[in-house]
Design a protein around this motif. Structure first.
Motif, PDB file in Angstrom:
ATOM      1  N   GLY A  52     -29.262  -1.450   6.103  1.00  0.00           N
ATOM      2  CA  GLY A  52     -29.142  -2.749   6.752  1.00  0.00           C
ATOM      3  C   GLY A  52     -28.212  -2.759   7.946  1.00  0.00           C
TER       4      GLY A  52
ATOM      5  N   ASP B 235     -41.802  -4.556   4.882  1.00  0.00           N
ATOM      6  CA  ASP B 235     -40.918  -5.733   4.848  1.00  0.00           C
ATOM      7  C   ASP B 235     -39.465  -5.351   5.098  1.00  0.00           C
ATOM      8  N   GLN B 236     -39.010  -4.206   4.557  1.00  0.00           N
ATOM      9  CA  GLN B 236     -37.647  -3.744   4.810  1.00  0.00           C
ATOM     10  C   GLN B 236     -37.448  -3.491   6.304  1.00  0.00           C
TER      11      GLN B 236
ATOM     12  N   GLN C  83     -39.148  -4.857   8.785  1.00  0.00           N
ATOM     13  CA  GLN C  83     -39.184  -6.133   9.499  1.00  0.00           C
ATOM     14  C   GLN C  83     -37.851  -6.875   9.389  1.00  0.00           C
ATOM     15  N   ARG C  84     -37.224  -6.857   8.202  1.00  0.00           N
ATOM     16  CA  ARG C  84     -35.918  -7.510   8.033  1.00  0.00           C
ATOM     17  C   ARG C  84     -34.866  -6.830   8.895  1.00  0.00           C
ATOM     18  N   HIS C  85     -34.862  -5.506   8.902  1.00  0.00           N
ATOM     19  CA  HIS C  85     -33.890  -4.772   9.702  1.00  0.00           C
ATOM     20  C   HIS C  85     -34.110  -5.045  11.190  1.00  0.00           C
TER      21      HIS C  85
ATOM     22  N   ASN D 226     -32.736  -8.428  12.089  1.00  0.00           N
ATOM     23  CA  ASN D 226     -31.274  -8.381  12.187  1.00  0.00           C
ATOM     24  C   ASN D 226     -30.837  -7.732  13.495  1.00  0.00           C
TER      25      ASN D 226
END
Length: 85
Positions: free
Chosen positions: A37, A67-68, A70-72, A75
């Motif tokens: 992250g 999805d991981q 896309q979240r990163h 951010n």
């Protein structure tokens, strides 16, 4: 150069270094301090764009799912926009 976390600076490197030293510092000192992250930002210096740096970064940032990723990415964009603001 280093990794700035909420409460500390890790993997500091003072002074100027050449491309070979930069690549070694990233692989041996900087990348191991990053946590899932974390966001890594580099400017457009030529040594930052090397194939070796890209490969080391991709190897460090392995995502189990899209999805991981896309979240990163979300951010990263938020951090970039905050810094550019």
């Amino acid at each position: 150069m280093g990794a700035l976390h909420c409460n500390e600076l890790t993997a500091p490197c003072d002074g100027s270094i050449n491309g070979e030293c930069f690549r070694a510092h990233v692989r041996q000192q900087l990348l191991p301090t990053l946590l899932p992250g974390d966001i890594m930002i580099m400017d457009n210096l030529g040594s930052h764009k090397s194939v070796a740096i890209k490969a080391a970064t991709v190897k460090r940032y392995h995502y189990e799912t899209h999805d991981q990723f896309q979240r990163h990415l979300a951010n990263f964009v938020a951090a970039y926009n905050f810094g550019a603001g």
